[in-house]
Design an enzyme around this catalytic site. Structure first.
Site, short mmCIF file in Angstrom:
data_model
loop_
_atom_site.label_atom_id
_atom_site.label_comp_id
_atom_site.label_asym_id
_atom_site.label_seq_id
_atom_site.Cartn_x
_atom_site.Cartn_y
_atom_site.Cartn_z
N SER A 1 0.83 -1.20 0.00
CA SER A 1 0.00 0.00 0.00
C SER A 1 0.88 1.26 0.00
O SER A 1 1.73 1.41 -0.87
CB SER A 1 -0.96 -0.05 1.19
OG SER A 1 -1.93 0.95 1.10
N ASP B 1 -9.89 -3.97 -6.26
CA ASP B 1 -9.31 -3.27 -5.10
C ASP B 1 -9.96 -1.89 -5.01
O ASP B 1 -9.80 -1.06 -5.91
CB ASP B 1 -7.79 -3.15 -5.28
CG ASP B 1 -7.08 -2.54 -4.08
OD1 ASP B 1 -7.74 -1.90 -3.24
OD2 ASP B 1 -5.84 -2.68 -4.01
N HIS C 1 -7.50 -5.02 -0.83
CA HIS C 1 -6.26 -4.25 -0.80
C HIS C 1 -5.16 -4.93 0.01
O HIS C 1 -4.03 -4.46 0.00
CB HIS C 1 -6.56 -2.87 -0.20
CG HIS C 1 -5.48 -1.87 -0.39
ND1 HIS C 1 -5.01 -1.49 -1.63
CD2 HIS C 1 -4.77 -1.13 0.51
CE1 HIS C 1 -4.07 -0.57 -1.49
NE2 HIS C 1 -3.90 -0.35 -0.21
#
Length: 266
Positions: free
Chosen positions: A95, A217, A245
Site C-alpha cells: 500500500s 481493489d 487491498h
C-alpha cells in the site's frame, strides 16, 4: 535509541538466502505479514519492522513534524538497512509503503536488489486523465471523518479496504489493527498517505520491480497498478486472482508465490 528498538525490528528465516524486508501499510503493523512469513522464511532471511507510531515501535521517536510526509518513513527503512548492514535487499512495500519503498530505493539504490510493490498507488486523487480512484472531495471527507470519530472511521473503512465481505473476520482484524493506532498518529499518517503524489518518482526507479495488484481493489484500482507498471521501466505486473487491498491476508498463498517467483528469478 537503536533503530532495532525504534522500529521493533525482527529478523527470521534462512541466513543462506537473500534478504527480504517487509514494509507494512497504513494502520497496520508487521503482524499482518504473518501468513506469508513462513513460506518466505524457508528460503530467505526475512526482516520485519513497525513504522514509527505503529505496532510495538517506540512512539517516543514520533513527531508530527518529522512524519508529515513519506520521506521520513523512507529514511527509517534506509536506517534499518544500515544498522543491520543489509545489502542486495528485496524490499516489499504494501500500500503506501510501496511508495515509501520507491523513495528509499531511489535514494540509495545500491542497497536494494529488487522492489515488490504490493497494491501500490502513487496518487489516490484523480488528476486530469490520471485515475487514482478518489476525488479530492472524497479524500477530504475521509480525513474529516477520521478526525471526527477515529474508531467509527476504522470500523467503517477497514472492511472496505479488506474487500472480503464473505470473510468478515479479516475486516475485523484490520479494524482492530487500526484501533490500536494512536488517533493523532493515524491522522498525520493518513494525510501523508492520501494527499501524497509520487508519480514523478516512478520513472527514477532503477532496480528490477514487480507490481502486484488484485483483480478488484477499492483503494488502488487496476488502472493504478497498470500506471505504476507503465511508469517503471522494465517492471513486471502480476494480477492476483484475489479481491481487496490486503492480499497478504486474503490470499497469502498467491501473494507469497508471486514474491518467491520474482525473488528467485535470475
Amino acid at each position: 535509541m537503536s533503530v532495532r528498538s525504534r522500529n521493533n525490528v525482527v529478523v527470521t528465516g534462512s541466513d543462506a538466502g537473500p534478504t527480504v524486508l517487509l514494509a507494512h501499510g497504513f494502520g497496520c503493523d508487521q503482524n499482518l505479514w504473518r501468513l506469508i512469513v513462513p513460506q518466505l522464511a524457508q528460503r530467505y532471511r526475512v526482516v520485519l519492522f513497525d513504522h514509527v507510531g505503529a505496532g510495538r515501535s517506540d512512539t517516543s521517536a514520533w513527531s508530527a513534524e518529522r512524519y508529515a510526509n513519506l520521506d521520513a518513513y523512507a529514511e527509517d527503512i534506509i536506517d534499518i538497512c544500515a544498522e543491520l548492514e543489509l545489502s542486495d535487499v528485496v524490499l516489499v512495500g504494501h500500500s503506501v509503503s510501496a511508495m515509501i519503498a520507491v523513495l528509499a530505493a531511489n535514494r540509495v539504490p545500491e542497497r536494494f536488489a529488487k522492489l515488490v510493490l504490493l497494491t501500490p498507488s502513487p496518487r489516490y486523487i484523480d488528476d486530469g486523465e490520471y485515475r487514482g480512484g478518489f476525488s479530492r472531495a472524497d479524500i477530504e471527507e475521509l480525513l474529516d471523518s477520521l478526525d471526527a470519530n477515529y474508531l467509527g472511521w476504522s470500523a467503517t473503512m477497514a472492511p472496505v479496504i479488506m474487500g472480503t465481505p464473505d470473510r468478515p473476520e479479516l475486516g475485523a482484524e484490520l479494524t482492530d489493527s487500526f484501533c490500536r493506532t494512536d488517533p493523532v498518529i493515524a491522522r498525520v499518517f493518513a494525510q501523508a498517505t492520501f494527499l501524497s503524489d509520487n508519480r514523478a518518482d516512478l520513472p527514477q526507479v532503477a532496480v528490477p520491480t514487480l507490481v502486484i495488484q488484485t483483480a478488484q481493489d477499492a483503494i488502488a484500482p487496476r488502472e493504478v497498478g497498470q500506471f505504476v507498471h507503465n511508469e517503471i521501466s522494465g517492471s513486471s505486473l502480476v494480477t492476483l486472482d484475489a479481491i481487496g487491498h490486503c492480499p497478504q491476508l486474503s490470499a497469502p498463498e498467491l501473494t507469497a508465490a508471486a514474491i518467491i517467483d520474482f525473488v528467485d528469478e535470475r
